[in-house]
Each structure stands twice: as structure tokens, then as C-alpha cells.
Design a protein around this motif. Structure first.
Motif, PDB file in Angstrom:
ATOM      1  N   GLU A 142       0.824  -1.209   0.114  1.00 41.97           N
ATOM      2  CA  GLU A 142      -0.053  -0.070  -0.102  1.00 41.97           C
ATOM      3  C   GLU A 142       0.810   1.444  -0.012  1.00 41.97           C
ATOM      4  OE1 GLU A 142      -3.551  -1.733   2.815  1.00 41.97           O
ATOM      5  OE2 GLU A 142      -2.557  -0.087   3.483  1.00 41.97           O
ATOM      6  N   ARG A 143       2.006   1.213   0.370  1.00 41.16           N
ATOM      7  CA  ARG A 143       2.874   2.415   0.700  1.00 41.16           C
ATOM      8  C   ARG A 143       4.007   2.499  -0.414  1.00 41.16           C
ATOM      9  NH1 ARG A 143       0.594   0.398   5.109  1.00 41.16           N
ATOM     10  NH2 ARG A 143       0.136   1.713   6.888  1.00 41.16           N
ATOM     11  N   ALA A 144       4.175   1.396  -1.233  1.00 42.17           N
ATOM     12  CA  ALA A 144       5.237   1.288  -2.042  1.00 42.17           C
ATOM     13  C   ALA A 144       4.952   2.315  -3.331  1.00 42.17           C
ATOM     14  CB  ALA A 144       5.369   0.170  -2.549  1.00 42.17           C
ATOM     15  N   VAL A 145       6.016   2.963  -3.906  1.00 34.28           N
ATOM     16  CA  VAL A 145       6.161   3.904  -5.075  1.00 34.28           C
ATOM     17  C   VAL A 145       6.382   2.950  -6.279  1.00 34.28           C
ATOM     18  CG1 VAL A 145       6.048   6.130  -3.865  1.00 34.28           C
ATOM     19  CG2 VAL A 145       8.280   4.923  -4.620  1.00 34.28           C
ATOM     20  N   GLY A 146       5.915   3.518  -7.233  1.00 34.41           N
ATOM     21  CA  GLY A 146       6.214   2.610  -8.587  1.00 34.41           C
ATOM     22  C   GLY A 146       5.432   1.488  -8.999  1.00 34.41           C
ATOM     23  N   LEU A 147       4.736   0.969  -8.185  1.00 30.50           N
ATOM     24  CA  LEU A 147       3.987  -0.205  -8.282  1.00 30.50           C
ATOM     25  C   LEU A 147       3.135  -0.191  -9.545  1.00 30.50           C
ATOM     26  CD1 LEU A 147       2.764  -1.811  -5.040  1.00 30.50           C
ATOM     27  CD2 LEU A 147       4.272  -2.915  -6.689  1.00 30.50           C
ATOM     28  N   PHE A 151      13.890 -10.508  -7.624  1.00 30.39           N
ATOM     29  CA  PHE A 151      15.229  -9.739  -7.413  1.00 30.39           C
ATOM     30  C   PHE A 151      15.302  -9.575  -5.840  1.00 30.39           C
ATOM     31  CE2 PHE A 151      14.378  -8.483 -11.435  1.00 30.39           C
ATOM     32  CZ  PHE A 151      15.706  -8.770 -12.210  1.00 30.39           C
ATOM     33  N   SER A 152      16.503 -10.270  -5.092  1.00 31.72           N
ATOM     34  CA  SER A 152      16.480  -9.776  -3.626  1.00 31.72           C
ATOM     35  C   SER A 152      17.388  -8.457  -3.445  1.00 31.72           C
ATOM     36  CB  SER A 152      17.207 -10.893  -2.880  1.00 31.72           C
ATOM     37  OG  SER A 152      18.429 -11.078  -3.421  1.00 31.72           O
ATOM     38  N   ALA A 153      17.025  -7.722  -2.332  1.00 30.40           N
ATOM     39  CA  ALA A 153      17.577  -6.517  -2.079  1.00 30.40           C
ATOM     40  C   ALA A 153      19.084  -6.536  -2.259  1.00 30.40           C
ATOM     41  CB  ALA A 153      16.994  -6.008  -0.536  1.00 30.40           C
ATOM     42  N   GLY A 183       5.331  -6.078  -7.468  1.00 27.62           N
ATOM     43  CA  GLY A 183       4.968  -6.104  -6.008  1.00 27.62           C
ATOM     44  C   GLY A 183       6.270  -6.783  -5.424  1.00 27.62           C
ATOM     45  N   ILE A 184       6.039  -7.292  -4.167  1.00 31.23           N
ATOM     46  CA  ILE A 184       7.034  -8.135  -3.740  1.00 31.23           C
ATOM     47  C   ILE A 184       6.627  -9.530  -3.386  1.00 31.23           C
ATOM     48  CG2 ILE A 184       8.737  -6.794  -2.681  1.00 31.23           C
ATOM     49  CD1 ILE A 184       7.236  -6.703  -0.029  1.00 31.23           C
ATOM     50  N   SER A 185       7.289 -10.760  -3.616  1.00 32.34           N
ATOM     51  CA  SER A 185       6.927 -11.975  -3.231  1.00 32.34           C
ATOM     52  C   SER A 185       6.772 -12.377  -1.810  1.00 32.34           C
ATOM     53  CB  SER A 185       8.244 -12.951  -3.889  1.00 32.34           C
ATOM     54  OG  SER A 185       9.204 -12.780  -3.087  1.00 32.34           O
ATOM     55  N   GLY A 188       9.715 -11.497  -0.042  1.00 34.47           N
ATOM     56  CA  GLY A 188      10.444 -10.249   0.154  1.00 34.47           C
ATOM     57  C   GLY A 188      11.089  -9.587  -1.030  1.00 34.47           C
ATOM     58  N   ALA A 189      11.124 -10.445  -2.078  1.00 34.07           N
ATOM     59  CA  ALA A 189      11.912  -9.986  -3.260  1.00 34.07           C
ATOM     60  C   ALA A 189      11.087  -9.299  -4.152  1.00 34.07           C
ATOM     61  CB  ALA A 189      12.376 -11.387  -3.994  1.00 34.07           C
ATOM     62  N   LEU A 190      11.652  -8.372  -4.983  1.00 33.28           N
ATOM     63  CA  LEU A 190      10.931  -7.390  -5.803  1.00 33.28           C
ATOM     64  C   LEU A 190      10.847  -8.480  -7.199  1.00 33.28           C
ATOM     65  CD1 LEU A 190      11.413  -3.969  -7.037  1.00 33.28           C
ATOM     66  CD2 LEU A 190      11.478  -5.719  -8.803  1.00 33.28           C
ATOM     67  N   LEU A 191       9.402  -8.326  -7.542  1.00 35.26           N
ATOM     68  CA  LEU A 191       8.816  -9.078  -8.571  1.00 35.26           C
ATOM     69  C   LEU A 191       8.739  -8.120  -9.887  1.00 35.26           C
ATOM     70  CD1 LEU A 191       5.776 -11.100  -6.946  1.00 35.26           C
ATOM     71  CD2 LEU A 191       8.379 -12.209  -7.623  1.00 35.26           C
ATOM     72  N   LEU A 192       9.363  -8.585 -11.030  1.00 36.03           N
ATOM     73  CA  LEU A 192       9.374  -7.891 -12.131  1.00 36.03           C
ATOM     74  C   LEU A 192       8.797  -8.631 -13.340  1.00 36.03           C
ATOM     75  CD1 LEU A 192      10.600  -5.092 -13.310  1.00 36.03           C
ATOM     76  CD2 LEU A 192      12.646  -6.498 -14.107  1.00 36.03           C
TER      77      LEU A 192
END
Ligand code: ADP
Length: 326
Positions: free
Chosen positions: A269-274, A311-313, A293-295, A298-302
């Protein structure tokens, strides 16, 4: 410390003057010593009115960092209950790491008024002028290593919620570790794992918040902003620190209770760019796609032309397709 005993006494009688005689008797100090301590407290930023006939009255707390004032504002069980405030440190994360190696407890917190060698990810420099909140917490949570990596996400949500609760200001999270307002960086988080890999995890969670200083205190090319710039006034750094620790403690406990799904939703809810087109920079490689989003780990999903990638942080940078930030 006598200084804070005097403050405690004044704070306990917010509407009244406390006579020099009473302070002197209660704390067993001379009138001259009281006068000296009051003078020192005023320099620390506490507004204290002194009247020859009536004594002293605390009019306003200090907005500047002060150990006693943080303790007064704390509502946590563990976080911040052991606290070290330094005027200047190379980096609060480095100091917290040393203290963790010496057996520092879960929740031990290090705060500095100024950092000469503050760091971002990958050893990047984090500028930390006076007036900011530069704080690191030692965490020894009951989490697996995989779950421990979610602490950065938890900290992002905690800082967003603390700032919203105090200033009714909604800031955004830029994955993985930045907090932004109108596309400009307001705060950063640096989580580091220390100690053994399979025993109790020790994490150092560093948080840097551009608070009570104008934008000009940071070097010109940075795409940054400060709370002072946004709100137009100086905030109480002690209350801000305590509020962040309150939210962070809550988030850590809920991660320990294995409720990552809730955190994931609140983070989203708070993320930018989603939902937007983004670039992921991983070393020399650049991936383009839609930020989904994130999985669950906690990884970023592209979403890319070749399917979904995660991708992990640790290793990557996220950029909006058009500009550096969102
Ligand atoms: P990134 O956002 O690129 O992942 P980091 O999280 O590692 O970078 O943060 C370090 C970067 O943040 C620095 O390289 C610099 O560009 C920027 N920076 C440094 N100090 C500040 C500050 N006080 N406020 C905002 N941005 C800063």
C-alpha cells in the motif's frame, strides 16, 4: 545524573513553578548547583522559566536529541530501553555492531547527532548533518535468516507509520530501503546481519532520517528532501525516535509471529512505482519490466518480456524508467 533529576521533578509539575528550595531539599543539591544545571538544560534546548520568587517551570521540551527525553517518550518493551546517544560518530551502524559483539541486548539503540562516515548500501556515503535522526538498533529477533531479511521492509513500514501518526504526512517506500516524498529521498534504511548464520540472528538496523535541517545542508546533486523542508518547522527528534521504535517493535513482533502476509500488504500500500515500468540495475545488467510487487519472501517481482523475474534486495537498484526516482 542531577541534571535529569531536576528535569524529572519539573516535568512532574508541568503547570507549576517548583521552588529552588524544594529542588534543593529533594535532590540534596545546592541552589548554585541547581542554577548551573538549569543553565545547561537551557543550552540543551529545554525552555525553563525561572522566577526569583516562585522557582522554575518547564515550559517546553527540547526538540534536539536527548537521552532522557527519548526515554520519557518511549512506549516500547525492549527497543530503545538501552540507549547510547553520542554527539558524533563515524556511523551508528558500526558502533551498534561493536556493541552487539560485546553482548549488546535486543533493542539496544545507538543515536548520533552527527555522523562523519554514515553509509548507505554497498558502502555508499550517507550524508548525516546535525539535525537529522541517525539511529541504529541491535535486533536479536526470533527469526530464520530468510525472515530476518524482511526486517528492512518492516522498518520501512514502521517509519512511514511513525511519520504519518506524528505529522499526518504520507511518505512512500521506494524498494528496498528508501523513503521518499514527491520523488525525493527523505530517509534511508541499512540492515546488516552480524554473527553466526544459524544461531540467534543478530541484525543491525540503521535508519537515517533527514529531519531538522534545510535541504542546503546536503550536497546539491542529491535528490533529497527533509522533514523541515516539507513541514516548515522543526520536529521533536526525541518523540520521532520513540515513535519509530514503537512501530518497529510492533513490526518485529508480528514478523516473529509469522504474519508476513499482512506486512507484505501494508508495505504494498505504501510502495511507490508499483504497476509502473521500471529498470532494475544489477551490476552491468539492466532489466526492464513492470514492477508487480514483492513476493512472499520479500523479493521484488518484475514482469519482463521473458516472464516474471525476482530480485532480492542485496544486489540491485531500482529506477523508474524515466527518472532516477518516482
Ligand atoms: P540507493 O538509493 O541508490 O539504493 P543507498 O540506499 O545505498 O542508495 O543510499 C546511498 C545514496 O543515497 C548515496 O549514494 C546518495 O546518492 C544518497 N544520499 C546520501 N546521503 C543522503 C541523505 N542524507 N539524504 C538523501 N539521500 C542521500
Amino acid at each position: 545524573m542531577v541534571r535529569y533529576d531536576i528535569l524529572q521533578l519539573l516535568a512532574a509539575h508541568p503547570e507549576e513553578y517548583v521552588s529552588g528550595e524544594r529542588i534543593s531539599q529533594q535532590l540534596n543539591v545546592t541552589r548554585a548547583a541547581i542554577w548551573k544545571q538549569i543553565k545547561a538544560l537551557k543550552i540543551e534546548g529545554f525552555e525553563i522559566e525561572g522566577q526569583t520568587k516562585n522557582g522554575y517551570r518547564l515550559m517546553k521540551m527540547s526538540l534536539s536529541l536527548n537521552e532522557w527525553a527519548i526515554q520519557q517518550a518511549l512506549t516500547t518493551t525492549c527497543l530503545g530501553r538501552t540507549i547510547y546517544l553520542e554527539n558524533e560518530l563515524s556511523s551508528t551502524n558500526v558502533r551498534a555492531k561493536e556493541l552487539a559483539h560485546q553482548g549488546g541486548v535486543h533493542g539496544l539503540t545507538v543515536v548520533a547527532r552527527y555522523q562523519s562516515g554514515g553509509q548507505g548500501r554497498l558502502q555508499r556515503q550517507w550524508e548525516s548533518p546535525r539535525g537529522g535522526l541517525w539511529m541504529s538498533v541491535v535486533l536479536r529477533p526470533d527469526l530464520s535468516l530468510a525472515d530476518a531479511s524482511k526486517i528492512t521492509l518492516a522498518a520501512s513500514v514502521a517509519i512511514v507509520d511513525a511519520i504519518e501518526e506524528l505529522f499526518q504526512l504520507r511518505i512512500g517506500i521506494k524498494w528496498p530501503n528508501d523513503l521518499v516524498f514527491n520523488g525525493q529521498k527523505l530517509a534511508g534504511i541499512l540492515g546488516e546481519v552480524v554473527g553466526e548464520w544459524n544461531a540467534v540472528q543478530t541484525l543491525i538496523l540503521g535508519m537515517g532520517i533527514n529531519a531538522n535541517f534545510p535541504r542546503e545542508c546536503l550536497s546539491a546533486p542529491l535528490n533529497a528532501t527533509t522533514l523541515f523542508e516539507i513541514l516548515g518547522y522543526e520536529v521533536d527528534l526525541n518523540i520521532l525516535a520513540a515513535m519509530i521504535l514503537k512501530h518497529l517493535e510492533k513490526e518485529v513482533i508480528s514478523l516473529e509471529n509469522k504474519t508476513f502476509e499482512k506486512l507484505r500488504l501494508r508495505w504494498t500500500e505504501r510502495a511507490v512505482g508499483l504497476g509502473g515500468e521500471v529498470k532494475i540495475i544489477q551490476g552491468e545488467q539492466i532489466f526492464q519490466g513492470v514492477f508487480k510487487g514483492i513476493s512472499t519472501d520479500g523479493a521484488l517481482l518484475l514482469e519482463t518480456e521473458d516472464g516474471e523475474k525476482s530480485f532480492s534486495a542485496g544486489e540491485v537498484q531500482l529506477r523508474s524508467k524515466k527518472s532516477e526516482y518516482f
